[in-house]
Scaffold this motif. Sequence first.
Motif, short mmCIF file in Angstrom:
data_model
loop_
_atom_site.label_atom_id
_atom_site.label_comp_id
_atom_site.label_asym_id
_atom_site.label_seq_id
_atom_site.Cartn_x
_atom_site.Cartn_y
_atom_site.Cartn_z
N THR A 155 -3.24 -12.09 1.50
CA THR A 155 -1.81 -12.06 1.81
C THR A 155 -1.52 -12.54 3.22
O THR A 155 -0.38 -12.89 3.53
CB THR A 155 -1.26 -10.64 1.64
N ASP A 156 -2.55 -12.57 4.09
CA ASP A 156 -2.34 -12.90 5.49
C ASP A 156 -3.46 -13.78 6.02
O ASP A 156 -4.58 -13.79 5.47
CB ASP A 156 -2.27 -11.61 6.34
N ALA A 157 -3.16 -14.49 7.08
CA ALA A 157 -4.17 -15.32 7.74
C ALA A 157 -5.21 -14.44 8.43
O ALA A 157 -4.96 -13.27 8.74
CB ALA A 157 -3.51 -16.25 8.75
N SER A 158 -6.37 -15.01 8.66
CA SER A 158 -7.45 -14.25 9.31
C SER A 158 -8.31 -15.18 10.14
O SER A 158 -8.31 -16.41 9.95
CB SER A 158 -8.32 -13.53 8.27
N ILE A 159 -9.08 -14.58 11.04
CA ILE A 159 -10.09 -15.30 11.80
C ILE A 159 -11.35 -14.46 11.83
O ILE A 159 -11.28 -13.24 11.98
CB ILE A 159 -9.61 -15.65 13.23
N THR A 180 -17.26 -10.34 11.94
CA THR A 180 -16.22 -9.54 11.31
C THR A 180 -15.01 -10.40 11.01
O THR A 180 -14.83 -11.47 11.62
CB THR A 180 -15.80 -8.37 12.22
N THR A 181 -14.19 -9.96 10.07
CA THR A 181 -12.95 -10.65 9.72
C THR A 181 -11.77 -9.88 10.29
O THR A 181 -11.63 -8.68 10.04
CB THR A 181 -12.80 -10.79 8.20
N LEU A 182 -10.93 -10.59 11.05
CA LEU A 182 -9.77 -9.98 11.68
C LEU A 182 -8.51 -10.58 11.08
O LEU A 182 -8.26 -11.79 11.23
CB LEU A 182 -9.81 -10.23 13.20
N TYR A 183 -7.73 -9.76 10.40
CA TYR A 183 -6.47 -10.23 9.81
C TYR A 183 -5.35 -10.12 10.85
O TYR A 183 -5.33 -9.20 11.68
CB TYR A 183 -6.12 -9.43 8.56
N VAL A 184 -4.43 -11.06 10.80
CA VAL A 184 -3.43 -11.15 11.86
C VAL A 184 -2.24 -10.21 11.65
O VAL A 184 -1.49 -9.94 12.58
CB VAL A 184 -2.92 -12.61 12.00
N SER A 185 -2.03 -9.72 10.41
CA SER A 185 -0.86 -8.87 10.18
C SER A 185 -1.04 -8.07 8.90
O SER A 185 -2.01 -8.24 8.15
CB SER A 185 0.41 -9.72 10.10
N LYS A 186 -0.06 -7.20 8.62
CA LYS A 186 -0.04 -6.43 7.38
C LYS A 186 0.50 -7.31 6.25
O LYS A 186 1.20 -8.28 6.53
CB LYS A 186 0.84 -5.20 7.57
N PRO A 187 0.17 -7.00 4.99
CA PRO A 187 -0.54 -5.80 4.52
C PRO A 187 -2.06 -5.91 4.52
O PRO A 187 -2.74 -4.94 4.21
CB PRO A 187 -0.03 -5.66 3.08
N THR A 189 -4.22 -5.99 6.89
CA THR A 189 -4.89 -5.09 7.83
C THR A 189 -5.01 -3.67 7.27
O THR A 189 -5.93 -2.93 7.65
CB THR A 189 -4.12 -5.04 9.16
N THR A 190 -4.11 -3.29 6.37
CA THR A 190 -4.17 -1.94 5.80
C THR A 190 -4.90 -1.91 4.46
O THR A 190 -5.52 -0.91 4.11
CB THR A 190 -2.75 -1.37 5.62
N THR A 191 -4.84 -2.98 3.69
CA THR A 191 -5.50 -2.99 2.39
C THR A 191 -6.96 -3.43 2.47
O THR A 191 -7.82 -2.90 1.77
CB THR A 191 -4.77 -3.92 1.41
N THR A 192 -7.25 -4.40 3.34
CA THR A 192 -8.61 -4.94 3.45
C THR A 192 -9.33 -4.42 4.68
O THR A 192 -10.56 -4.29 4.69
CB THR A 192 -8.57 -6.48 3.49
N GLY A 193 -8.60 -4.12 5.76
CA GLY A 193 -9.23 -3.65 6.98
C GLY A 193 -9.92 -4.78 7.72
O GLY A 193 -9.49 -5.94 7.65
N LYS A 222 -14.56 -1.56 7.07
CA LYS A 222 -13.97 -0.73 8.11
C LYS A 222 -12.45 -0.78 7.96
O LYS A 222 -11.83 -1.83 8.17
CB LYS A 222 -14.37 -1.24 9.50
N GLY A 223 -11.86 0.34 7.58
CA GLY A 223 -10.43 0.35 7.31
C GLY A 223 -10.14 -0.17 5.91
O GLY A 223 -11.02 -0.67 5.20
N GLY A 224 -8.89 -0.05 5.49
CA GLY A 224 -8.51 -0.54 4.18
C GLY A 224 -8.88 0.41 3.07
O GLY A 224 -9.42 1.50 3.28
#
Length: 284
Positions: A155-159, A180-187, A189-193, A222-224
């Motif tokens: 659902t969101d971009a990541s790096i 690690t994968t860092l998502y730039v925004s919700k959702p 960041t909350t569903t995948t972590g 981690k998270g999600g």
Amino acid sequence: MKIIPCALLSLLVSASVYAQQTADPGNFYARYSAQTNAIQSKQPNWPPPLVTTYTGLFQVVRTDYLRQITPTRTDTWNIDGSKCVSFIPFNRTEFDINLPPYIFHNTPAAKDGWGDMSFLGKFRVASGNEQHGHYVISVFALATVPTGQYKNGSTDASIAPNLAVGKGFGPLAIQTTAGTTLYVSKPATTTTGNPVAWNLATQYHLHKYFWPEVESNATWYKGGTNHGKMQEFVTPGILFGKLKLHPDDPKSRPGLTFGAGMQIATSQFHSYNHELVMTARWIY
């Protein structure tokens, strides 16, 4: 035909361009090929593993075909495997353009469609060829753009920043990456972590063309929604190549490599199992 794999089209283009231009040794392709050879001569001559990102610099047009079996026993086919073209623009640097894969589901509960587009940038920090240490250290980052259709992507971009290290011991090569994968925004960041991935590939050069390998591909969540869970696959496989277009010319670059393997889940938690991995690569 519903889709044309990126590598099939690119292979034909690359082959025709090469055939048309090699008659003149002073042309752009000849100069660029010599530059790439010089850059790669300072690192080990290993093939990219089936799953683990290659630790060195590589110039290739690649397509993968993946078949996953989910816990509910449904098949999902990933056409092109988020691969396309990798090139070495200048010293110690690689850039990849990965076109969206096409996802086929054999269940009416999910719609077929395109996945996410991605880009990879790699910098080779240090390296030595077989006569000078037989190792490579690189850093790379994978950026993903949410272009997927019908929930076939994020659902969101990541790096995803990563460290890559490889070491050779004669015909044995060990390559590993961690990041690690860092998502730039919700959702997302909350569903995948922010999952943490570690990949380890062990390859052995057998005779002239064969590279049998075993990989371990592990992810810690981690998270999600999967926070605290761990997923691991062991991937036995083999690569065959490279089959040079001009085998009698030691400076000739173009050639083909093929490979196949099977990702087998070894962790209790896993989102799929028995993933068949097939790859075709045009080295240019």
